[in-house]
Write an enzyme that holds these catalytic residues in place. Structure first.
Site, PDB file in Angstrom:
ATOM      1  CE1 TYR A   1      -1.320  -0.597  -3.542  1.00 30.79           C
ATOM      2  CE2 TYR A   1       0.025  -1.242  -1.670  1.00 30.79           C
ATOM      3  CZ  TYR A   1      -0.509  -1.518  -2.914  1.00 30.79           C
ATOM      4  OH  TYR A   1      -0.248  -2.714  -3.524  1.00 30.79           O
TER       5      TYR A   1
ATOM      6  CD1 TRP B   1      -0.501  -2.481   1.956  1.00 30.73           C
ATOM      7  CD2 TRP B   1      -1.234  -3.444   3.832  1.00 30.73           C
ATOM      8  NE1 TRP B   1      -0.630  -3.821   1.709  1.00 30.73           N
ATOM      9  CE2 TRP B   1      -1.074  -4.436   2.843  1.00 30.73           C
ATOM     10  CE3 TRP B   1      -1.683  -3.820   5.099  1.00 30.73           C
ATOM     11  CZ2 TRP B   1      -1.339  -5.786   3.078  1.00 30.73           C
ATOM     12  CZ3 TRP B   1      -1.957  -5.155   5.335  1.00 30.73           C
ATOM     13  CH2 TRP B   1      -1.786  -6.115   4.340  1.00 30.73           C
TER      14      TRP B   1
END
Length: 784
Positions: free
Chosen positions: A119, A121
């Site tokens: 992901y 982030w």
């Protein structure tokens, strides 16, 4: 081996660094790291204060670990994931072992049996960005991987917006600018609000947090805000706001009633509608009830929304004649039928003739993230090249449990009938699905189906605890990088502030070692060290500065100075404004070249859960006697998702070590719950504990519990263990938004709540597992 808690001589003076929640500097004072926000930031994000205590926390992973059962029985499905002990291993041994397993899966099943989970982030750095690193490795070393598309935050909107308006990035990042809102906007109708805890975060970094000040500036000029949300805190107290306490998930019904009133009053802009859109007649037939016998008027919407018909009519009649901006938070489309509020808000803006105007019209997710509504840099910023993926298969990101539980099973997505790939190995680097995925007990069952789960992680998240092979990685403070975002002018030299924890390595070094073992080392590294990659990536920006005639410090100067300020371009409204100014010559990239109020393309898919125009579709979860309260599982204020949940700021915001829920006094009194009590939230999918704040800032009938607390089951051997820490995703439903987008629906569900009166279980989420002895002899081949 260097002990995990050993202190070494620290660098002297302040060192620059960056994160998704702000640029900052760090300095060692008396063996303590002191973090200071960048001096140009008018509203710093306190999340940066999670770093000091997280740096050497007991939750950090110090050595490579391998699940004992995987060593003993070989790769294969196992319900022992998350329940088994871990064996410590040395780096060379574990990399040899992992390279062998990757080769086995590739040779027997092909790269289409590998899912590259990650992901975006993980880090603000452009090089040590875990998602880029793992995807580059899998492309070069294996020839590809099964990927995911879209995001948990915007899974529905990223599919519906291109169908009705055009490019998602253009419509969200270039369409509306904060400076124009401050100057021109008369009325902001904020569906789901514009909570500054969300806009304090920006992918790639942020140097100035201005959204709070911009909203105050709108208010001081005389602009007004209307908040449509069950949570009063979804807009700052300082701005002019009317709080409409609408039932969770009822926004489309309210929007339809506003549209109905505009038509009945004759205040919609029919000339603009005809010039700039298609399909209004089909939509109007539905809106006025000619197709189903039910006009979507204020009286119809009142019981659905919980608002009176008079309140709805009053809002509708405030809209004409003003510069109106409709914003829709990410949260609204993180629910069943999440495509509908995004679509309907664009229709409202079109009906008022506001779409494409400076500071008005359609502002999806403005205020939901700091990258939106800002100017773009005038020079390019490079990211790590990922190579070519030789595997065509993909899934919508929120459908991972479906994929693992239903290999080769069919599913619908964006007009196509597809089949889930048959995955044998999941490689996860960057991200914690036990935070952002729904129905955690179902996710546990899904991960039990595969042969091998590999996780790169800096701390013992629940994802790491369910892995077969756990490789400890560095925190961003323990390595060098370049922090930068396309919508922020400050490029930051991210200096290393501390030595790696224990034996942690950065992702690049791990993947370099694996690639070498698989005969792809030269292709993966291209002969560059990590520092040489930083110089390579910076050259793209340097060349852009030179070409534009701007001051262009070389890499050594940039690194010594700690930052460089990049020139920016003004926002011009993007393709939507160009279209409104000249629809004939600047057609939108839709089938009609116009705003699609009715989409014949979507209608042709024949999806019962996403018709050809925006519509009210009843929610899947509605309150019952067994589960009478709406649960709003929104994003936390004290951390980004679950990152550094053990950090100082995140820990300080909890009560008695638990995540904090908020509920209305009426609901608390009915259950004899007092402020500060520990409560139990439960439904058919699971249960969790939380501390509670009793407040009128939450509407009656609603309880709010943010996501991000590490999953902490009381007894992992139970099928549905109680999470004692407060992770609401043991409660949320794992279904797609619709057959069109298959987005995440984790924002809303229904629960029962009661006061917890038993012996309070301890928090163990941050306790590292105690190493166990390895089996003799280990079995390293798969059981076919």
């Amino acid at each position: 081996m260097k002990q995990a808690n050993e202190r070494t001589i620290r660098p002297q003076g302040k060192m620059t660094h960056s994160s998704h929640w702000g640029a900052f500097s760090g300095e060692w004072v008396n063996d303590q790291l002191v973090i200071s926000p960048h001096p140009i930031d008018p509203d710093p994000n306190p999340i940066i204060q999670n770093f000091p205590e997280a740096l050497r926390h007991k939750a950090r992973i110090a050595k490579p670990m391998v699940r004992r059962g995987w060593l003993e029985h070989g790769p294969g499905p196992s319900d022992r994931r998350g329940r088994d002990g871990f064996v410590e291993m040395e780096w060379d041994e574990v990399l040899d072992l992992l390279a062998g397993e990757l080769k086995r899966v590739k040779d027997r099943r092909g790269p289409q049996a590998v899912f590259g989970g990650s992901y975006g982030w993980s880090s603000a750095g452009r090089f040590h960005h875990a998602q880029s690193q793992v995807h580059r490795f899998l492309n070069f070393a294996l020839g590809g991987y099964v990927r995911s598309v879209n995001s948990y935050s915007a899974g529905a909107s990223t599919v519906i917006i291109p169908r009705i308006l055009g490019d998602y990035e253009d419509m969200t990042r270039r369409n509306i600018g904060w400076d124009e809102v401050v100057e021109h906007c008369d009325l902001v109708v904020a569906f789901g609000g514009m909570n500054t805890k969300n806009s304090r975060v920006a992918g790639g970094g942020i140097s100035k947090h201005t959204e709070h000040g911009d909203m105050i500036a709108v208010s001081k000029r005389g602009g007004e805000f209307v908040l449509v949300s069950p949570l009063k805190t979804d807009l700052p107290d300082e701005v002019n706001q009317d709080w409409l306490q609408a039932m969770p998930g009822s926004d489309v019904a309210l929007m339809l009633a506003l549209a109905h009133t505009l038509v009945m009053d004759g205040t919609h802009d029919r000339a603009f509608i005809d010039r700039c859109s298609v399909g209004f007649d089909e939509f109007e037939t539905y809106l006025m009830g000619r197709s189903d016998g039910q006009p979507k008027d204020a009286a119809w919407a009142a019981p659905i929304t919980g608002l009176s018909a008079d309140v709805i009519l009053k809002l509708a009649r405030r809209l004409p004649g003003k510069r109106v901006l409709f914003t829709v938070a990410h949260s609204l489309q993180r629910a069943r039928h999440g495509e509908q509020p995004v679509w309907m808000s664009a229709v409202l803006a079109t009906m008022l003739g506001q779409i494409g105007l400076p500071g008005g019209g359609f502002g999806y997710a403005l205020g939901a993230i700091a990258n939106y509504g800002r100017r773009y840099n005038a020079v390019p910023i490079a990211g790590l090249p990922q190579g070519k993926n030789g595997v065509a298969d993909f899934i919508p990101v929120a459908r991972i449990s479906d994929m693992l539980l239903n290999p080769n099973g069919p599913f619908d997505y964006n007009g196509k009938r597809m089949a889930y790939p048959d995955i044998k190995l999941v490689y996860w680097a960057g991200g914690n699905p036990f935070h952002h995925h729904q129905d955690i007990n179902r996710l546990r069952s899904a991960f039990a189906q595969i042969d091998t789960l590999v996780v790169h992680e800096l701390a013992w998240t629940a994802t790491a605890r369910h892995a077969d092979i756990v490789l400890p990685v560095t925190m961003s403070l323990e390595r060098e990088d370049i922090g930068s975002a396309q919508t922020d002018p400050l490029m930051v030299a991210m200096h290393q502030m501390a030595e790696p924890f224990g034996e942690a390595r950065n992702d690049y070094d791990i993947f370099s070692g694996l690639a070498e073992r698989l005969g792809k080392g030269a292709e993966f590294t291209e002969g560059r060290t990590a520092r040489e990659w930083l110089q390579y990536l910076y050259k793209t920006t340097y060349d852009g500065l030179v070409a534009g005639g701007h001051e262009a410090p070389d890499f050594e100067t940039f690194w010594a100075n700690g930052e460089v300020l990049l020139p920016q371009k003004p926002l011009d409204g993007g393709t939507l404004r160009a279209f409104v100014n000249d629809p004939e010559n600047n057609r939108l990239p839709t089938p009609s070249g116009k705003v699609e109020i009715f989409s014949s393309t979507i209608a042709g898919f024949n999806y019962a859960d996403c018709p050809g125009h925006p519509a009210w579709l009843p929610p899947l979860d509605v309150p019952t006697a067994e589960t009478p309260l709406h649960l709003v599982a929104n994003q936390p204020a004290s951390r980004l998702h679950s990152q550094l949940d053990f950090g100082g700021h995140s820990a300080a915001e909890k009560r008695r070590g638990r995540e904090v829920a908020r509920m209305h006094p009426k609901d608390a009194d009915a259950r004899e719950i007092k402020d500060g009590d520990i409560i139990k939230l439960f439904n058919e999918r699971g249960a969790c504990l939380a501390s509670v704040v009793v407040t009128e800032d939450v509407m009656a009938g609603v309880i709010q519990l943010p996501t991000g607390a590490y999953y902490d089951p009381e007894d992992i051997n139970d099928d549905k263990p109680l999470c004692v820490h407060g992770n609401p995703n043991v409660l949320t439903r794992d279904v797609g938004t619709s057959s069109l987008a298959q987005g995440c629906t984790g924002q809303l569900t229904v629960v029962q709540v009661e006061k917890f009166t038993g012996n309070l279980p301890p928090i163990q989420a941050f306790d590292p597992p105690v190493p166990v002895e390895r089996p003799q002899p280990p079995r390293l081949e798969a059981a076919e």
